[in-house]
Design an enzyme around this catalytic site. Structure first.
Site, PDB file in Angstrom:
ATOM      1  NE  ARG A 153       2.663 -29.879 -28.161  1.00 17.67           N
ATOM      2  CZ  ARG A 153       3.210 -29.200 -29.164  1.00 17.67           C
ATOM      3  NH1 ARG A 153       4.349 -29.616 -29.716  1.00 17.67           N
ATOM      4  NH2 ARG A 153       2.632 -28.114 -29.626  1.00 17.67           N
ATOM      5  CB  ILE A 161      -4.630 -35.790 -24.792  1.00 23.77           C
ATOM      6  CG1 ILE A 161      -5.603 -35.786 -23.609  1.00 23.77           C
ATOM      7  CG2 ILE A 161      -3.179 -35.834 -24.322  1.00 23.77           C
ATOM      8  CD1 ILE A 161      -5.563 -37.031 -22.740  1.00 23.77           C
ATOM      9  N   GLY A 218     -31.969 -54.838 -39.703  1.00 29.79           N
ATOM     10  CA  GLY A 218     -30.702 -54.641 -38.989  1.00 29.79           C
ATOM     11  C   GLY A 218     -30.922 -54.989 -37.535  1.00 29.79           C
ATOM     12  CB  ILE A 250     -21.887 -59.976 -44.726  1.00 29.17           C
ATOM     13  CG1 ILE A 250     -23.415 -59.878 -44.795  1.00 29.17           C
ATOM     14  CG2 ILE A 250     -21.430 -61.307 -44.115  1.00 29.17           C
ATOM     15  CD1 ILE A 250     -24.139 -59.764 -43.461  1.00 29.17           C
ATOM     16  CB  THR A 251     -17.406 -59.072 -41.045  1.00 27.06           C
ATOM     17  OG1 THR A 251     -17.877 -57.856 -40.461  1.00 27.06           O
ATOM     18  CG2 THR A 251     -15.902 -59.185 -40.844  1.00 27.06           C
ATOM     19  N   GLY A 279      -4.043 -32.774 -29.538  1.00 24.17           N
ATOM     20  CA  GLY A 279      -4.250 -31.551 -30.311  1.00 24.17           C
ATOM     21  C   GLY A 279      -4.225 -31.833 -31.811  1.00 24.17           C
ATOM     22  CB  THR A 294     -27.139 -57.072 -41.226  1.00 25.99           C
ATOM     23  OG1 THR A 294     -26.725 -57.186 -39.866  1.00 25.99           O
ATOM     24  CG2 THR A 294     -27.690 -55.676 -41.465  1.00 25.99           C
ATOM     25  CD  GLU A 300     -21.485 -59.697 -32.444  1.00 23.80           C
ATOM     26  OE1 GLU A 300     -21.165 -60.423 -33.385  1.00 23.80           O
ATOM     27  OE2 GLU A 300     -22.022 -60.107 -31.408  1.00 23.80           O
ATOM     28  CB  SER A 324     -46.649 -65.816 -40.682  1.00 28.21           C
ATOM     29  OG  SER A 324     -46.509 -67.204 -40.452  1.00 28.21           O
TER      30      SER A 324
HETATM   31  C1  LIG Z   1     -18.346 -52.592 -40.290  1.00 31.78           C
HETATM   32  C2  LIG Z   1     -19.593 -53.396 -40.063  1.00 31.78           C
HETATM   33  C3  LIG Z   1     -19.511 -54.779 -40.095  1.00 31.78           C
HETATM   34  C4  LIG Z   1     -20.657 -55.537 -39.884  1.00 31.78           C
HETATM   35  N1  LIG Z   1     -20.566 -56.902 -39.946  1.00 31.78           N
HETATM   36  C5  LIG Z   1     -21.705 -57.643 -39.887  1.00 31.78           C
HETATM   37  C6  LIG Z   1     -21.653 -59.071 -40.048  1.00 31.78           C
HETATM   38  O1  LIG Z   1     -20.596 -59.671 -40.185  1.00 31.78           O
HETATM   39  N2  LIG Z   1     -22.839 -59.749 -40.056  1.00 31.78           N
HETATM   40  C7  LIG Z   1     -24.040 -59.138 -39.897  1.00 31.78           C
HETATM   41  O2  LIG Z   1     -25.052 -59.809 -39.931  1.00 31.78           O
HETATM   42  N3  LIG Z   1     -24.113 -57.791 -39.727  1.00 31.78           N
HETATM   43  C8  LIG Z   1     -22.988 -57.036 -39.716  1.00 31.78           C
HETATM   44  N4  LIG Z   1     -23.051 -55.674 -39.549  1.00 31.78           N
HETATM   45  C9  LIG Z   1     -24.357 -55.029 -39.436  1.00 31.78           C
HETATM   46  C10 LIG Z   1     -24.672 -54.538 -38.049  1.00 31.78           C
HETATM   47  O3  LIG Z   1     -24.861 -55.610 -37.160  1.00 31.78           O
HETATM   48  C11 LIG Z   1     -25.892 -53.620 -38.194  1.00 31.78           C
HETATM   49  O4  LIG Z   1     -25.437 -52.457 -38.853  1.00 31.78           O
HETATM   50  C12 LIG Z   1     -26.522 -53.289 -36.857  1.00 31.78           C
HETATM   51  O5  LIG Z   1     -27.152 -54.419 -36.312  1.00 31.78           O
HETATM   52  C13 LIG Z   1     -27.540 -52.153 -36.959  1.00 31.78           C
HETATM   53  O6  LIG Z   1     -28.440 -52.386 -37.985  1.00 31.78           O
HETATM   54  P1  LIG Z   1     -28.723 -51.243 -39.075  1.00 31.78           P
HETATM   55  O7  LIG Z   1     -27.414 -50.763 -39.575  1.00 31.78           O
HETATM   56  O8  LIG Z   1     -29.691 -51.774 -40.063  1.00 31.78           O
HETATM   57  O9  LIG Z   1     -29.358 -50.060 -38.261  1.00 31.78           O
HETATM   58  P2  LIG Z   1     -30.917 -49.902 -37.871  1.00 31.78           P
HETATM   59  O10 LIG Z   1     -31.382 -51.134 -37.203  1.00 31.78           O
HETATM   60  O11 LIG Z   1     -31.655 -49.397 -39.034  1.00 31.78           O
HETATM   61  O12 LIG Z   1     -30.825 -48.764 -36.773  1.00 31.78           O
HETATM   62  C14 LIG Z   1     -30.700 -47.382 -37.102  1.00 31.78           C
HETATM   63  C15 LIG Z   1     -30.674 -46.597 -35.802  1.00 31.78           C
HETATM   64  O13 LIG Z   1     -31.914 -46.792 -35.094  1.00 31.78           O
HETATM   65  C16 LIG Z   1     -31.657 -47.279 -33.790  1.00 31.78           C
HETATM   66  N5  LIG Z   1     -32.728 -48.188 -33.384  1.00 31.78           N
HETATM   67  C17 LIG Z   1     -33.205 -49.261 -34.051  1.00 31.78           C
HETATM   68  N6  LIG Z   1     -34.165 -49.864 -33.330  1.00 31.78           N
HETATM   69  C18 LIG Z   1     -34.293 -49.165 -32.192  1.00 31.78           C
HETATM   70  C19 LIG Z   1     -35.122 -49.280 -31.031  1.00 31.78           C
HETATM   71  N7  LIG Z   1     -36.005 -50.286 -30.930  1.00 31.78           N
HETATM   72  N8  LIG Z   1     -35.003 -48.363 -30.058  1.00 31.78           N
HETATM   73  C20 LIG Z   1     -34.100 -47.354 -30.144  1.00 31.78           C
HETATM   74  N9  LIG Z   1     -33.294 -47.184 -31.223  1.00 31.78           N
HETATM   75  C21 LIG Z   1     -33.382 -48.072 -32.207  1.00 31.78           C
HETATM   76  C22 LIG Z   1     -30.315 -47.986 -33.888  1.00 31.78           C
HETATM   77  O14 LIG Z   1     -29.677 -48.092 -32.634  1.00 31.78           O
HETATM   78  C23 LIG Z   1     -29.574 -47.061 -34.838  1.00 31.78           C
HETATM   79  O15 LIG Z   1     -29.072 -45.971 -34.129  1.00 31.78           O
HETATM   80  C24 LIG Z   1     -21.905 -54.892 -39.681  1.00 31.78           C
HETATM   81  C25 LIG Z   1     -21.960 -53.508 -39.622  1.00 31.78           C
HETATM   82  C26 LIG Z   1     -20.834 -52.757 -39.796  1.00 31.78           C
HETATM   83  C27 LIG Z   1     -20.925 -51.261 -39.741  1.00 31.78           C
END
Ligand SMILES: Cc1cc2nc3c(=O)[nH]c(=O)nc-3n(C[C@H](O)[C@H](O)[C@H](O)COP(=O)(O)OP(=O)(O)OC[C@H]3O[C@@H](n4cnc5c(N)ncnc54)[C@H](O)[C@@H]3O)c2cc1C
Length: 384
Positions: free
Chosen positions: A271, A340, A133, A159-160, A342, A128, A366, A177
């Site tokens: 409860r 459940i 993303g 990144i975790t 409360g 990411t 993921e 490209s």
């Molecule tokens: C706690 C945590 C740990 C993580 N660890 C890692 C890691 O170790 N390595 C890593 O690489 N990444 C990691 N991530 C990143 C994670 O994989 C991304 O946050 C995720 O893939 C979504 O990308 P984004 O946050 O940029 O959201 P975006 O892609 O910007 O999406 C924003 C919103 O738009 C929606 N959206 C996007 N495209 C579409 C579409 N085509 N149709 C419909 N809806 C759409 C999405 O579902 C979301 O609701 C982590 C994230 C978190 C929160």
């Protein structure tokens, strides 16, 4: 033939993981959630009994359990214990799974052993970026060949284990490209000049895991650290590695949901309201029935996807179905568990509000729930 019975090895690993979750993770889960720190002593204890390296081949010092279904079984238990700690302690897998899937024998020998020594080590998978993303093809981190080295430049975020991992597997483009097909995976060792940690995130849930930016500035790595070779098929290998982790991640969501369900069930028996345990109210009983049904259905979907992968069957859609359903029901079940309980459930000295916060991430990482729906609907609808 359909067989829902786990093997003796799977039952043993399930029991080991459950006992570890109950005795080691649960007692410290709330404390480390509040502190937003990794409990390193628990990570080391898990390493000492081989929980984090069970899925590395024996040839490289691991436990040699090469079954995705078994990984699913173990992940459910560890996430039942604490999703944050589970994220940290299985963090090695973020790096070693792509290496197992895509690495040459020499790369496996060089890198996998880094995780199987006496000291617990974490791994990271860096896909990411600020502007990439869900849209992985938009990755802008570049990899340029310079003699017998690759030079990486770019920013990874969320990144975790970012910045603290022994090995980071990072995706970069050799030719923007080409979109998807320009992507390649590289292994970067901790301490490599040019790789630094950026902003450390303050998260809503899974707070006992570490999430940060990883910055590459003229980061030079040996040519041998590229996974899957220089051909376009390397991209396909990378996608297969990610596909393989989806059922396992889905099982984590099942574990969180089950933790909340069991807790709420127990509470509802004790409860009392209007002169009787709230479990006797049909409104609560039916809610519990729905929660239990969702958890069982989610588990079966994750096991199916894991089993298909173990049989060498294509399972991209089934992996997405499992991840989508398990993540969504984890959010629903944890929310219902809190309801459940409360007001008691809303308080931070009870674990249910933590499980609700933890559950949310499964709908995001993921592949978000929307992206899983995209995968499923594209496959179902086909070419028009
Ligand atoms: C706690 C945590 C740990 C993580 N660890 C890692 C890691 O170790 N390595 C890593 O690489 N990444 C990691 N991530 C990143 C994670 O994989 C991304 O946050 C995720 O893939 C979504 O990308 P984004 O946050 O940029 O959201 P975006 O892609 O910007 O999406 C924003 C919103 O738009 C929606 N959206 C996007 N495209 C579409 C579409 N085509 N149709 C419909 N809806 C759409 C999405 O579902 C979301 O609701 C982590 C994230 C978190 C929160």
């Amino acid at each position: 033939m359909v067989d829902f019975e786990l093997t003796d090895e799977q039952k043993l690993m399930q029991k080991t993981a459950h006992e570890f979750a109950e005795k080691e993770m649960r007692p410290v889960a709330l404390e480390y959630d509040k502190k937003a720190e990794i409990p390193w002593h628990i990570v080391q204890k898990a390493h000492d009994i081989g929980l984090d390296t069970a899925f590395i081949p024996e040839a490289y010092g691991g436990g040699g359990v090469m079954s995705t279904l078994t990984q699913c079984v173990v992940m459910e238990e560890l996430n039942w214990g604490c999703a944050g700690i589970a994220t940290s302690l299985i963090g090695a897998g973020l790096a070693y799974l792509p290496i197992i899937h895509m690495g040459t024998d020499a790369q496996k020998e060089k890198f996998l052993r880094r995780f199987t020594g006496p000291e617990a080590k974490l791994g990271a998978l860096a896909l990411t970026e600020p502007d990439a993303g869900s849209d992985v093809a938009a990755i802008a981190t570049t990899a340029m060949k310079d003699g017998d080295e690759w030079v990486l430049n770019g920013t990874k975020r969320f990144i975790t284990n970012g910045g603290i991992a022994e090995l980071t597997v990072a995706f970069a483009t050799v030719d923007k490209s080409l979109g998807w097909f320009g992507l390649r995976a590289f292994v970067i060792e901790k301490g490599t000049p040019g790789m630094t940690e950026g902003k450390v995130e303050d998260k809503m849930g899974i707070r006992s895991s570490h999430t940060s930016e990883v910055l590459f500035q003229d980061c030079r790595i040996p040519a041998d650290n590229m996974l899957g070779g220089e051909s376009e098929s390397a991209f396909v290998g990378a996608m297969k590695a990610l596909e393989a982790s989806r059922p396992v991640v889905a099982s984590g969501a099942v574990g969180v949901a089950r933790a909340a369900y069991e807790y709420a069930l127990d509470y509802s028996r004790k409860r009392k309201a209007f002169g009787a345990p709230i479990a006797k109210k049909q409104g609560i009983g039916f809610l519990l029935a729905d929660m239990k049904t969702k958890i069982d259905a989610a588990r079966l979907l994750t096991w199916r996807a894991g089993w298909m992968l173990d049989q060498g069957m294509p399972m991209n859609k089934e992996a997405s179905i499992a991840k989508l359903f398990a993540a969504d029901i984890a959010m629903e079940v944890t929310t219902d568990a809190l309801q459940i309980m409360g007001g008691t459930g809303y308080m931070r000295d009870e674990p249910v509000e933590k499980w609700m916060r933890d559950a949310k991430v499964f709908q995001i990482w993921e592949g978000t729930s929307q992206i899983q729906r995209l995968v499923i609907s594209r496959d179902e609808i086909g070419e028009l």
